[in-house]
Design a protein around this motif. Structure first.
Motif, PDB file in Angstrom:
ATOM      1  N   ALA A   1      19.569   1.866 -12.302  1.00  0.00           N
ATOM      2  CA  ALA A   1      19.966   2.067 -13.690  1.00  0.00           C
ATOM      3  C   ALA A   1      21.036   3.152 -13.726  1.00  0.00           C
ATOM      4  O   ALA A   1      21.283   3.822 -12.726  1.00  0.00           O
ATOM      5  CB  ALA A   1      18.753   2.468 -14.527  1.00  0.00           C
ATOM      6  N   ASN A   2      21.675   3.326 -14.891  1.00  0.00           N
ATOM      7  CA  ASN A   2      22.707   4.358 -14.971  1.00  0.00           C
ATOM      8  C   ASN A   2      22.159   5.663 -15.534  1.00  0.00           C
ATOM      9  O   ASN A   2      22.907   6.552 -15.918  1.00  0.00           O
ATOM     10  CB  ASN A   2      23.895   3.871 -15.808  1.00  0.00           C
ATOM     11  CG  ASN A   2      23.517   3.563 -17.251  1.00  0.00           C
ATOM     12  OD1 ASN A   2      22.336   3.573 -17.602  1.00  0.00           O
ATOM     13  ND2 ASN A   2      24.508   3.284 -18.079  1.00  0.00           N
TER      14      ASN A   2
ATOM     15  N   ASP B   1      22.821  10.155 -25.520  1.00  0.00           N
ATOM     16  CA  ASP B   1      23.479   9.281 -26.482  1.00  0.00           C
ATOM     17  C   ASP B   1      23.024   7.831 -26.350  1.00  0.00           C
ATOM     18  O   ASP B   1      22.860   7.329 -25.225  1.00  0.00           O
ATOM     19  CB  ASP B   1      24.999   9.350 -26.317  1.00  0.00           C
ATOM     20  CG  ASP B   1      25.562  10.684 -26.778  1.00  0.00           C
ATOM     21  OD1 ASP B   1      24.870  11.383 -27.528  1.00  0.00           O
ATOM     22  OD2 ASP B   1      26.686  11.023 -26.385  1.00  0.00           O
ATOM     23  N   PRO B   2      22.832   7.166 -27.485  1.00  0.00           N
ATOM     24  CA  PRO B   2      22.313   5.795 -27.475  1.00  0.00           C
ATOM     25  C   PRO B   2      23.036   4.876 -26.508  1.00  0.00           C
ATOM     26  O   PRO B   2      24.263   4.897 -26.398  1.00  0.00           O
ATOM     27  CB  PRO B   2      22.534   5.351 -28.922  1.00  0.00           C
ATOM     28  CG  PRO B   2      22.456   6.599 -29.712  1.00  0.00           C
ATOM     29  CD  PRO B   2      23.109   7.641 -28.843  1.00  0.00           C
ATOM     30  N   GLN B   3      22.236   4.082 -25.809  1.00  0.00           N
ATOM     31  CA  GLN B   3      22.760   3.056 -24.926  1.00  0.00           C
ATOM     32  C   GLN B   3      22.837   1.748 -25.707  1.00  0.00           C
ATOM     33  O   GLN B   3      21.914   1.399 -26.435  1.00  0.00           O
ATOM     34  CB  GLN B   3      21.840   2.870 -23.716  1.00  0.00           C
ATOM     35  CG  GLN B   3      21.552   4.156 -22.974  1.00  0.00           C
ATOM     36  CD  GLN B   3      22.826   4.822 -22.513  1.00  0.00           C
ATOM     37  OE1 GLN B   3      23.548   4.282 -21.680  1.00  0.00           O
ATOM     38  NE2 GLN B   3      23.124   5.981 -23.051  1.00  0.00           N
ATOM     39  N   GLU B   4      23.912   1.019 -25.564  1.00  0.00           N
ATOM     40  CA  GLU B   4      24.072  -0.249 -26.271  1.00  0.00           C
ATOM     41  C   GLU B   4      23.831  -1.399 -25.297  1.00  0.00           C
ATOM     42  O   GLU B   4      24.528  -1.529 -24.293  1.00  0.00           O
ATOM     43  CB  GLU B   4      25.475  -0.360 -26.865  1.00  0.00           C
ATOM     44  CG  GLU B   4      25.757   0.673 -27.943  1.00  0.00           C
ATOM     45  CD  GLU B   4      27.122   0.488 -28.578  1.00  0.00           C
ATOM     46  OE1 GLU B   4      27.273   0.819 -29.758  1.00  0.00           O
ATOM     47  OE2 GLU B   4      28.041  -0.003 -27.873  1.00  0.00           O
TER      48      GLU B   4
ATOM     49  N   ALA C   1      27.306  -5.361 -28.846  1.00  0.00           N
ATOM     50  CA  ALA C   1      25.960  -4.823 -28.645  1.00  0.00           C
ATOM     51  C   ALA C   1      24.966  -5.445 -29.621  1.00  0.00           C
ATOM     52  O   ALA C   1      25.248  -5.572 -30.810  1.00  0.00           O
ATOM     53  CB  ALA C   1      25.977  -3.312 -28.819  1.00  0.00           C
ATOM     54  N   TYR C   2      23.806  -5.825 -29.100  1.00  0.00           N
ATOM     55  CA  TYR C   2      22.763  -6.371 -29.957  1.00  0.00           C
ATOM     56  C   TYR C   2      21.616  -5.391 -30.166  1.00  0.00           C
ATOM     57  O   TYR C   2      20.731  -5.631 -30.991  1.00  0.00           O
ATOM     58  CB  TYR C   2      22.219  -7.687 -29.390  1.00  0.00           C
ATOM     59  CG  TYR C   2      21.663  -7.614 -27.986  1.00  0.00           C
ATOM     60  CD1 TYR C   2      20.394  -7.110 -27.724  1.00  0.00           C
ATOM     61  CD2 TYR C   2      22.419  -8.079 -26.901  1.00  0.00           C
ATOM     62  CE1 TYR C   2      19.891  -7.044 -26.437  1.00  0.00           C
ATOM     63  CE2 TYR C   2      21.920  -8.020 -25.605  1.00  0.00           C
ATOM     64  CZ  TYR C   2      20.659  -7.503 -25.381  1.00  0.00           C
ATOM     65  OH  TYR C   2      20.155  -7.436 -24.100  1.00  0.00           O
ATOM     66  N   TYR C   3      21.630  -4.250 -29.432  1.00  0.00           N
ATOM     67  CA  TYR C   3      20.551  -3.272 -29.583  1.00  0.00           C
ATOM     68  C   TYR C   3      21.025  -1.899 -29.152  1.00  0.00           C
ATOM     69  O   TYR C   3      21.743  -1.768 -28.158  1.00  0.00           O
ATOM     70  CB  TYR C   3      19.340  -3.692 -28.741  1.00  0.00           C
ATOM     71  CG  TYR C   3      18.066  -2.953 -29.078  1.00  0.00           C
ATOM     72  CD1 TYR C   3      17.294  -3.338 -30.160  1.00  0.00           C
ATOM     73  CD2 TYR C   3      17.641  -1.871 -28.319  1.00  0.00           C
ATOM     74  CE1 TYR C   3      16.125  -2.665 -30.485  1.00  0.00           C
ATOM     75  CE2 TYR C   3      16.475  -1.187 -28.638  1.00  0.00           C
ATOM     76  CZ  TYR C   3      15.720  -1.586 -29.720  1.00  0.00           C
ATOM     77  OH  TYR C   3      14.566  -0.922 -30.041  1.00  0.00           O
ATOM     78  N   ASN C   4      20.640  -0.891 -29.914  1.00  0.00           N
ATOM     79  CA  ASN C   4      20.947   0.503 -29.591  1.00  0.00           C
ATOM     80  C   ASN C   4      19.684   1.212 -29.115  1.00  0.00           C
ATOM     81  O   ASN C   4      18.618   1.038 -29.713  1.00  0.00           O
ATOM     82  CB  ASN C   4      21.478   1.237 -30.829  1.00  0.00           C
ATOM     83  CG  ASN C   4      22.979   1.383 -30.784  1.00  0.00           C
ATOM     84  OD1 ASN C   4      23.635   0.959 -29.839  1.00  0.00           O
ATOM     85  ND2 ASN C   4      23.547   1.975 -31.821  1.00  0.00           N
TER      86      ASN C   4
ATOM     87  N   SER D   1      22.883  -2.001 -20.350  1.00  0.00           N
ATOM     88  CA  SER D   1      23.704  -1.222 -21.271  1.00  0.00           C
ATOM     89  C   SER D   1      25.192  -1.372 -20.958  1.00  0.00           C
ATOM     90  O   SER D   1      25.608  -1.495 -19.807  1.00  0.00           O
ATOM     91  CB  SER D   1      23.304   0.252 -21.238  1.00  0.00           C
ATOM     92  OG  SER D   1      23.389   0.772 -19.925  1.00  0.00           O
ATOM     93  N   ILE D   2      25.974  -1.361 -22.016  1.00  0.00           N
ATOM     94  CA  ILE D   2      27.422  -1.487 -21.903  1.00  0.00           C
ATOM     95  C   ILE D   2      28.000  -0.144 -21.459  1.00  0.00           C
ATOM     96  O   ILE D   2      27.767   0.882 -22.087  1.00  0.00           O
ATOM     97  CB  ILE D   2      28.026  -1.899 -23.261  1.00  0.00           C
ATOM     98  CG1 ILE D   2      27.411  -3.220 -23.736  1.00  0.00           C
ATOM     99  CG2 ILE D   2      29.543  -2.011 -23.166  1.00  0.00           C
ATOM    100  CD1 ILE D   2      27.754  -3.580 -25.167  1.00  0.00           C
ATOM    101  N   ALA D   3      28.729  -0.152 -20.357  1.00  0.00           N
ATOM    102  CA  ALA D   3      29.309   1.083 -19.828  1.00  0.00           C
ATOM    103  C   ALA D   3      30.690   0.773 -19.256  1.00  0.00           C
ATOM    104  O   ALA D   3      30.933  -0.325 -18.748  1.00  0.00           O
ATOM    105  CB  ALA D   3      28.411   1.677 -18.742  1.00  0.00           C
TER     106      ALA D   3
END
Length: 280
Positions: A159-160, A241-244, A126-129, A112-114
């Motif tokens: 993981a985060n 909240d959605p992870q991208e 992002a390719y997936y939410n 995930s983008i963070a």
């Protein structure tokens, strides 16, 4: 992959795609257009998951990887002109080091983008939410987050999810967010109203839930699908909240811009949507 994740949808520019394809075909007849499949850049080494059905899964009998992220990585490498892709299994514990040390060229691994990760790596669009969910056993009779007060919640180490969970619990008034005690590697942390345990693999986390070592497990919804069965359910009143998910490369590397451009093109022309539908 309905329910646990939502794709980043982009307008399908079919007309432009057809025009480009016809133009490329014409140029190929004249020797002026090359195909990514016949690339001459050698092999792109991509870190992927081996334990997430539908995203990255290794069939140990055949030695082949399958899933959405495998297809995305393969198409990405082809468009970038690579002749081959070498898949390397990574885990939440080692993927950061694998990319930092150059053992893989890129990560397509439910990463995930963070903001914290952007300090060390570059990310594609992002390719997936995907949202974080809470899974409990039916036998626990827990159907709301409040039922986990005083209980133990498990997450995946590396993981985060754990820091996000702590923030979510504080925001919801479930906890004051203050750590009461913790071991050296923070895999065993006591908060005021819940106990947090982190496990080395998702399988161990799932086993802990089955054995009653944890009362609930928090993890990405897409990953949770691998470990769901008729004896489990997710809590309707809990979601982070959605992870991208994005493709990660070394910071300011020569690959960063081409990877970002290629993934964006796959979003724009509908390829990502088609691949998600394939694995849905």
């Amino acid at each position: 992959m309905h329910g646990s994740g939502k794709t980043i949808r982009r307008p399908r520019r079919w007309a432009l795609a057809v025009v480009a394809l016809l133009a490329c075909s014409a140029l190929m007849l004249l020797g002026g257009c090359t195909s990514g499949i016949a690339g001459d850049k050698g092999t792109l080494k991509v870190g992927v998951r081996a334990d997430i059905i539908g995203f990255g899964y290794l069939n140990e009998k055949t030695g082949k990887y399958y899933g959405l992220e495998i297809d995305i990585a393969t198409e990405m490498a082809s468009r970038m002109g690579y002749g081959d892709v070498e898949f390397v299994t990574v885990t939440p514990d080692d993927r950061k080091e694998m990319l930092s040390e150059g053992k893989v060229d890129a990560l397509v691994a439910c990463y995930s983008i963070a903001d914290s990760r952007k300090k060390n790596f570059d990310f594609s669009p992002a390719y997936y939410n995907n949202a974080v969910v809470m899974v409990v056993q039916n036998s626990s009779l827990i159907d709301q987050l409040s039922g986990l007060k005083g209980g133990t919640i498990g997450t995946m180490a590396g993981a985060n999810t754990a820091p996000m969970l702590a923030q979510k619990m504080a925001d919801e008034g479930f906890s004051d967010g203050e750590v009461r005690s913790a071991n050296e590697d923070n895999t065993d942390v006591q908060f005021d109203n819940y106990h947090l345990l982190q496990y080395a693999s998702y399988q161990e986390l799932s086993d802990a839930l089955e054995e009653g070592l944890v009362d609930g497990m928090a993890l990405d919804g897409a990953i949770a699908k691998t470990y769901m069965n008729d004896e489990r359910h997710t809590l309707d009143d809990f979601s982070i909240d959605p992870q991208e998910y994005g493709v990660a490369t070394q910071k300011d590397s020569d690959l960063s811009e081409p990877v970002a451009t290629t993934i964006q093109s796959m979003l724009d022309d509908g390829t990502i949507d088609q691949l998600i539908d394939k694995w849905d």
